[in-house]
Design a protein around this motif. Structure first.
Motif, PDB file in Angstrom:
ATOM      1  N   LEU A  30       0.799  -1.050  -0.069  1.00 39.54           N
ATOM      2  CA  LEU A  30       0.016  -0.012   0.128  1.00 39.54           C
ATOM      3  C   LEU A  30       1.000   1.290   0.071  1.00 39.54           C
ATOM      4  CD1 LEU A  30      -2.607  -0.951   2.635  1.00 39.54           C
ATOM      5  CD2 LEU A  30      -2.930  -0.809   0.123  1.00 39.54           C
ATOM      6  N   ALA A  31       1.998   1.414   0.904  1.00 43.69           N
ATOM      7  CA  ALA A  31       2.720   2.591   0.882  1.00 43.69           C
ATOM      8  C   ALA A  31       3.427   2.600  -0.558  1.00 43.69           C
ATOM      9  CB  ALA A  31       3.867   2.253   1.974  1.00 43.69           C
ATOM     10  N   GLY A  32       4.017   1.578  -0.893  1.00 46.98           N
ATOM     11  CA  GLY A  32       4.826   1.664  -2.451  1.00 46.98           C
ATOM     12  C   GLY A  32       3.677   2.095  -3.214  1.00 46.98           C
ATOM     13  N   GLU A  33       2.421   1.697  -3.491  1.00 47.83           N
ATOM     14  CA  GLU A  33       1.487   2.018  -4.553  1.00 47.83           C
ATOM     15  C   GLU A  33       1.363   3.605  -4.185  1.00 47.83           C
ATOM     16  OE1 GLU A  33      -2.090  -0.241  -3.924  1.00 47.83           O
ATOM     17  OE2 GLU A  33      -1.222  -2.087  -4.537  1.00 47.83           O
ATOM     18  N   PHE A 127       2.664   1.390  12.055  1.00 48.09           N
ATOM     19  CA  PHE A 127       3.045   2.641  12.276  1.00 48.09           C
ATOM     20  C   PHE A 127       4.476   2.990  11.772  1.00 48.09           C
ATOM     21  CE2 PHE A 127       4.769   6.500  14.060  1.00 48.09           C
ATOM     22  CZ  PHE A 127       4.234   7.526  13.434  1.00 48.09           C
ATOM     23  N   LEU A 128       5.219   2.133  12.693  1.00 49.50           N
ATOM     24  CA  LEU A 128       6.763   2.374  12.826  1.00 49.50           C
ATOM     25  C   LEU A 128       7.220   1.961  11.338  1.00 49.50           C
ATOM     26  CD1 LEU A 128       7.402   1.176  16.518  1.00 49.50           C
ATOM     27  CD2 LEU A 128       7.404   3.450  15.485  1.00 49.50           C
ATOM     28  N   PHE A 129       6.679   0.779  10.916  1.00 51.56           N
ATOM     29  CA  PHE A 129       7.186   0.124   9.891  1.00 51.56           C
ATOM     30  C   PHE A 129       6.974   1.251   8.566  1.00 51.56           C
ATOM     31  CE2 PHE A 129       6.210  -2.406   5.824  1.00 51.56           C
ATOM     32  CZ  PHE A 129       7.416  -2.803   5.568  1.00 51.56           C
ATOM     33  N   PHE A 133       9.610   2.860   6.309  1.00 50.58           N
ATOM     34  CA  PHE A 133       9.525   2.703   4.708  1.00 50.58           C
ATOM     35  C   PHE A 133       9.965   4.165   4.115  1.00 50.58           C
ATOM     36  CE2 PHE A 133       7.099   2.980   1.024  1.00 50.58           C
ATOM     37  CZ  PHE A 133       7.956   2.233  -0.033  1.00 50.58           C
ATOM     38  N   LEU A 134       8.934   5.128   4.570  1.00 54.14           N
ATOM     39  CA  LEU A 134       9.275   6.429   4.078  1.00 54.14           C
ATOM     40  C   LEU A 134      10.552   7.033   4.143  1.00 54.14           C
ATOM     41  CD1 LEU A 134       5.568   8.119   5.241  1.00 54.14           C
ATOM     42  CD2 LEU A 134       6.364   7.075   2.841  1.00 54.14           C
ATOM     43  N   HIS A 135      11.242   6.651   5.482  1.00 49.51           N
ATOM     44  CA  HIS A 135      12.564   7.099   5.340  1.00 49.51           C
ATOM     45  C   HIS A 135      13.360   6.707   4.325  1.00 49.51           C
ATOM     46  CE1 HIS A 135      12.604   9.989   8.703  1.00 49.51           C
ATOM     47  NE2 HIS A 135      12.031   8.701   9.768  1.00 49.51           N
ATOM     48  N   LEU A 136      13.098   5.030   4.090  1.00 50.91           N
ATOM     49  CA  LEU A 136      14.025   4.465   3.159  1.00 50.91           C
ATOM     50  C   LEU A 136      13.775   5.117   1.712  1.00 50.91           C
ATOM     51  CD1 LEU A 136      13.407   0.862   3.904  1.00 50.91           C
ATOM     52  CD2 LEU A 136      15.402   2.098   4.498  1.00 50.91           C
ATOM     53  N   ALA A 152       0.787  12.498   7.238  1.00 47.17           N
ATOM     54  CA  ALA A 152      -0.457  12.366   6.350  1.00 47.17           C
ATOM     55  C   ALA A 152      -0.387  11.134   5.610  1.00 47.17           C
ATOM     56  CB  ALA A 152      -0.701  13.352   5.535  1.00 47.17           C
ATOM     57  N   LYS A 153       0.913  10.843   5.145  1.00 47.33           N
ATOM     58  CA  LYS A 153       1.165   9.829   4.374  1.00 47.33           C
ATOM     59  C   LYS A 153       0.971   8.540   5.321  1.00 47.33           C
ATOM     60  CE  LYS A 153       3.936  11.717   0.752  1.00 47.33           C
ATOM     61  NZ  LYS A 153       3.257  11.440  -0.652  1.00 47.33           N
ATOM     62  N   GLN A 154       1.622   8.466   6.467  1.00 44.83           N
ATOM     63  CA  GLN A 154       1.636   7.298   7.230  1.00 44.83           C
ATOM     64  C   GLN A 154       0.105   6.954   7.631  1.00 44.83           C
ATOM     65  OE1 GLN A 154       5.642   8.368   9.196  1.00 44.83           O
ATOM     66  NE2 GLN A 154       3.864   8.926  10.394  1.00 44.83           N
ATOM     67  N   GLU A 155      -0.652   7.835   7.879  1.00 43.30           N
ATOM     68  CA  GLU A 155      -1.869   7.801   8.446  1.00 43.30           C
ATOM     69  C   GLU A 155      -3.010   7.110   7.259  1.00 43.30           C
ATOM     70  OE1 GLU A 155      -3.428   7.542  11.575  1.00 43.30           O
ATOM     71  OE2 GLU A 155      -1.268   8.014  12.159  1.00 43.30           O
TER      72      GLU A 155
END
Length: 165
Positions: A30-33, A127-129, A133-136, A152-155
């Motif tokens: 989901l975060a990647g998409e 949340f931590l994951f 990921f966003l830091h990566l 906002a992206k995390q939530e």
């Protein structure tokens, strides 16, 4: 290839059910998409406070435990990361180019924070994951504006996966 999660659990203080790993794989996709990334590999390691304290001191010069650390393989920022992925799709011969990096989570710290914030441990680890990921992929939270973007992206990802507060 797709976004892949490899993980290891190097602590024995907090139980990490297999179902949570499935949820973390879903969060990765989901975060990647949301970021336009469909390929890459992330390594996740669960450790205790003592181990993350050591890593935090060694790599960041901060002498205390933290909740999550991220070590990006491609540490050039989001614009250059897009270029890296374009090149990777043209030349699949480089096995390292698909590695986004490593995320290390203190399961002990995650448990304490979930209790402090009044939500599930699964949500806190999720949340931590996503934060890691966003830091990566080049996000940071050095000022209020960039922190608001990351939050906002995390939530959004957590909501989409059903990991609400």
């Amino acid at each position: 290839m797709s976004l892949q999660l490899d993980y290891s659990n190097e602590q024995n203080k907090v139980d990490i059910p297999d179902a949570w790993i499935d949820k973390l794989s879903e969060l990765l996709k989901l975060a990647g998409e949301a970021e336009g990334l469909t390929d890459g590999e992330v390594t996740l390691t669960f450790v205790d406070d003592e181990e993350i304290h050591e890593l935090n001191r060694e790599y960041r010069g901060i002498d205390r435990p933290t909740d999550v650390l991220s070590f990006a393989m491609q540490d050039e920022g989001t614009e250059e990361l897009d270029i890296i992925f374009e090149v990777e799709s043209e030349d699949e011969a480089d096995p390292i180019s698909g590695m986004l990096g490593d995320i290390i989570i203190s399961a002990e710290r995650a448990l304490a924070q979930s209790e402090e914030y009044g939500h599930s441990l699964e949500r806190e680890i999720g949340f931590l994951f996503v934060h890691g990921f966003l830091h990566l992929i080049g996000y940071d939270h050095q000022d209020e504006e960039s922190e608001a973007v990351m939050t906002a992206k995390q939530e959004a990802v957590l909501q989409k996966a059903g990991l609400t507060r």
